[in-house]
Design a protein around this motif. Structure first.
Motif, PDB file in Angstrom:
ATOM      1  N   LEU A  31      54.763 -18.410  -3.463  1.00  0.00           N
ATOM      2  CA  LEU A  31      53.636 -17.786  -2.793  1.00  0.00           C
ATOM      3  C   LEU A  31      53.438 -18.415  -1.415  1.00  0.00           C
ATOM      4  CD1 LEU A  31      51.168 -17.649  -5.807  1.00  0.00           C
ATOM      5  CD2 LEU A  31      52.610 -15.820  -4.930  1.00  0.00           C
ATOM      6  N   ALA A  32      52.742 -17.706  -0.545  1.00  0.00           N
ATOM      7  CA  ALA A  32      52.484 -18.187   0.814  1.00  0.00           C
ATOM      8  C   ALA A  32      51.296 -19.148   0.851  1.00  0.00           C
ATOM      9  CB  ALA A  32      52.226 -16.998   1.734  1.00  0.00           C
ATOM     10  N   PHE A  33      50.722 -19.457  -0.285  1.00  0.00           N
ATOM     11  CA  PHE A  33      49.575 -20.362  -0.353  1.00  0.00           C
ATOM     12  C   PHE A  33      49.666 -21.169  -1.636  1.00  0.00           C
ATOM     13  CE2 PHE A  33      48.582 -16.162  -1.915  1.00  0.00           C
ATOM     14  CZ  PHE A  33      48.046 -16.392  -3.159  1.00  0.00           C
ATOM     15  N   THR A  34      48.993 -22.322  -1.662  1.00  0.00           N
ATOM     16  CA  THR A  34      49.037 -23.178  -2.851  1.00  0.00           C
ATOM     17  C   THR A  34      47.685 -23.319  -3.539  1.00  0.00           C
ATOM     18  OG1 THR A  34      48.720 -25.137  -1.483  1.00  0.00           O
ATOM     19  CG2 THR A  34      50.999 -24.524  -2.014  1.00  0.00           C
ATOM     20  N   THR A  35      46.599 -23.098  -2.780  1.00  0.00           N
ATOM     21  CA  THR A  35      45.265 -23.166  -3.387  1.00  0.00           C
ATOM     22  C   THR A  35      44.576 -21.814  -3.221  1.00  0.00           C
ATOM     23  OG1 THR A  35      44.317 -24.027  -1.327  1.00  0.00           O
ATOM     24  CG2 THR A  35      44.986 -25.645  -2.992  1.00  0.00           C
ATOM     25  N   LEU A  36      43.795 -21.446  -4.233  1.00  0.00           N
ATOM     26  CA  LEU A  36      43.167 -20.131  -4.262  1.00  0.00           C
ATOM     27  C   LEU A  36      41.727 -20.253  -4.738  1.00  0.00           C
ATOM     28  CD1 LEU A  36      43.496 -16.976  -4.129  1.00  0.00           C
ATOM     29  CD2 LEU A  36      44.115 -17.104  -6.552  1.00  0.00           C
ATOM     30  N   TYR A  37      40.846 -19.551  -4.040  1.00  0.00           N
ATOM     31  CA  TYR A  37      39.463 -19.416  -4.483  1.00  0.00           C
ATOM     32  C   TYR A  37      39.279 -17.993  -4.990  1.00  0.00           C
ATOM     33  CZ  TYR A  37      34.399 -18.883  -4.403  1.00  0.00           C
ATOM     34  OH  TYR A  37      33.095 -18.617  -4.753  1.00  0.00           O
ATOM     35  N   ALA A  74      35.694 -21.359  -0.950  1.00  0.00           N
ATOM     36  CA  ALA A  74      36.630 -20.764   0.003  1.00  0.00           C
ATOM     37  C   ALA A  74      37.038 -21.772   1.071  1.00  0.00           C
ATOM     38  CB  ALA A  74      36.013 -19.529   0.639  1.00  0.00           C
ATOM     39  N   ALA A  75      36.175 -22.736   1.392  1.00  0.00           N
ATOM     40  CA  ALA A  75      36.488 -23.736   2.410  1.00  0.00           C
ATOM     41  C   ALA A  75      37.650 -24.637   1.987  1.00  0.00           C
ATOM     42  CB  ALA A  75      35.248 -24.574   2.701  1.00  0.00           C
ATOM     43  N   GLU A  76      37.819 -24.858   0.689  1.00  0.00           N
ATOM     44  CA  GLU A  76      38.892 -25.712   0.184  1.00  0.00           C
ATOM     45  C   GLU A  76      40.204 -24.953  -0.012  1.00  0.00           C
ATOM     46  OE1 GLU A  76      37.770 -27.785  -3.441  1.00  0.00           O
ATOM     47  OE2 GLU A  76      35.665 -27.428  -2.950  1.00  0.00           O
ATOM     48  N   ALA A  77      40.179 -23.623   0.043  1.00  0.00           N
ATOM     49  CA  ALA A  77      41.318 -22.797  -0.371  1.00  0.00           C
ATOM     50  C   ALA A  77      42.152 -22.315   0.803  1.00  0.00           C
ATOM     51  CB  ALA A  77      40.822 -21.603  -1.162  1.00  0.00           C
ATOM     52  N   THR A 115      41.116  -7.657  -2.722  1.00  0.00           N
ATOM     53  CA  THR A 115      41.491  -8.122  -1.387  1.00  0.00           C
ATOM     54  C   THR A 115      41.889  -9.583  -1.488  1.00  0.00           C
ATOM     55  OG1 THR A 115      39.977  -6.587  -0.308  1.00  0.00           O
ATOM     56  CG2 THR A 115      40.685  -8.482   0.980  1.00  0.00           C
ATOM     57  N   LEU A 116      43.049  -9.914  -0.932  1.00  0.00           N
ATOM     58  CA  LEU A 116      43.523 -11.295  -0.872  1.00  0.00           C
ATOM     59  C   LEU A 116      43.561 -11.699   0.591  1.00  0.00           C
ATOM     60  CD1 LEU A 116      44.583 -13.751  -2.413  1.00  0.00           C
ATOM     61  CD2 LEU A 116      46.888 -12.810  -2.158  1.00  0.00           C
ATOM     62  N   HIS A 117      42.708 -12.644   0.954  1.00  0.00           N
ATOM     63  CA  HIS A 117      42.498 -13.045   2.351  1.00  0.00           C
ATOM     64  C   HIS A 117      43.123 -14.424   2.595  1.00  0.00           C
ATOM     65  CE1 HIS A 117      40.453 -13.170   6.216  1.00  0.00           C
ATOM     66  NE2 HIS A 117      40.056 -14.393   5.918  1.00  0.00           N
ATOM     67  N   ASP A 118      43.886 -14.543   3.678  1.00  0.00           N
ATOM     68  CA  ASP A 118      44.477 -15.821   4.093  1.00  0.00           C
ATOM     69  C   ASP A 118      43.435 -16.565   4.919  1.00  0.00           C
ATOM     70  OD1 ASP A 118      45.920 -17.955   5.086  1.00  0.00           O
ATOM     71  OD2 ASP A 118      47.705 -16.772   5.549  1.00  0.00           O
ATOM     72  N   ASN A 119      42.887 -17.642   4.374  1.00  0.00           N
ATOM     73  CA  ASN A 119      41.838 -18.395   5.058  1.00  0.00           C
ATOM     74  C   ASN A 119      42.359 -19.162   6.269  1.00  0.00           C
ATOM     75  OD1 ASN A 119      40.106 -17.473   3.087  1.00  0.00           O
ATOM     76  ND2 ASN A 119      40.202 -19.350   1.885  1.00  0.00           N
ATOM     77  N   ARG A 120      43.652 -19.458   6.308  1.00  0.00           N
ATOM     78  CA  ARG A 120      44.217 -20.234   7.422  1.00  0.00           C
ATOM     79  C   ARG A 120      44.402 -19.378   8.671  1.00  0.00           C
ATOM     80  NH1 ARG A 120      49.122 -21.897   3.834  1.00  0.00           N
ATOM     81  NH2 ARG A 120      48.791 -19.704   3.487  1.00  0.00           N
ATOM     82  N   THR A 121      44.858 -18.148   8.500  1.00  0.00           N
ATOM     83  CA  THR A 121      45.121 -17.284   9.663  1.00  0.00           C
ATOM     84  C   THR A 121      44.015 -16.262   9.901  1.00  0.00           C
ATOM     85  OG1 THR A 121      46.315 -15.617   8.371  1.00  0.00           O
ATOM     86  CG2 THR A 121      47.609 -17.469   9.267  1.00  0.00           C
TER      87      THR A 121
END
Length: 165
Positions: A31-37, A74-77, A115-121
């Motif tokens: 996956l493109a992410f490792t942590t999920l909220y 969401a801040a940690e994810a 909806t799956l949102h990328d918190n980094r970008t």
């Protein structure tokens, strides 16, 4: 027994073990992410008890999958998943023999928008994707009781489908 038989048995055992050497349990997809909220499930249907059951089953599905770590905000994810229950309906599929106006079996459908949102970008991996599941409910013990008993099965199927999406 010919002298070739033990040699063929030994060869087949060796090939069988060699074929299993690279077996890996679970999925290999990265996956493109490792942590999920996972946000609490929103409910736009007339099925009030579904919100808590789907939320719990959804979190359990990601925990069982093991590819991501669930976090509490969401801040940690790295990513945030939002799920809204949008559709719950039933269709009569089988009528009773003694009264064709009464149903014996319903096909139940539970549909969501995810909806799956990328918190980094700040971009979405996907937005408002529809995911739906179907189950049958027999009304022999009453329609309300049958639907109540099928709801956890619908929620589990939905959670599995969303986690694989």
């Amino acid at each position: 027994m010919t002298p070739r038989f033990p040699l063929l048995c030994l060869l087949s055992v060796f090939l069988g073990l060699a074929g299993c050497a690279h077996y890996q349990l679970g999925t290999e997809g990265r996956l493109a992410f490792t942590t999920l909220y996972v946000e609490p499930v929103a409910n736009k249907t007339l099925l009030p008890q579904a919100q808590a059951i789907v939320s719990t089953q959804l979190r359990d599905a990601f925990i069982r999958d093991g590819r991501v770590t669930l976090v509490n905000s969401a801040a940690e994810a790295d990513a945030t998943l939002s799920v809204t229950l949008r559709d719950y309906h039933r269709e009569m599929t089988v009528a009773r023999e003694d009264d064709t106006g009464l149903a014996r079996k319903f096909a139940l459908t539970l549909g969501t928008s995810c909806t799956l949102h990328d918190n980094r970008t700040g971009r979405d991996f996907f937005a408002k994707r529809t995911v739906a599941v179907h189950r049958d409910a027999f009304t022999d013990s009453g329609q309300l009781q049958a639907e109540y008993q099928v709801l956890p099965l619908l929620a589990d199927s939905l959670a599995q489908k969303i986690s694989h999406t």
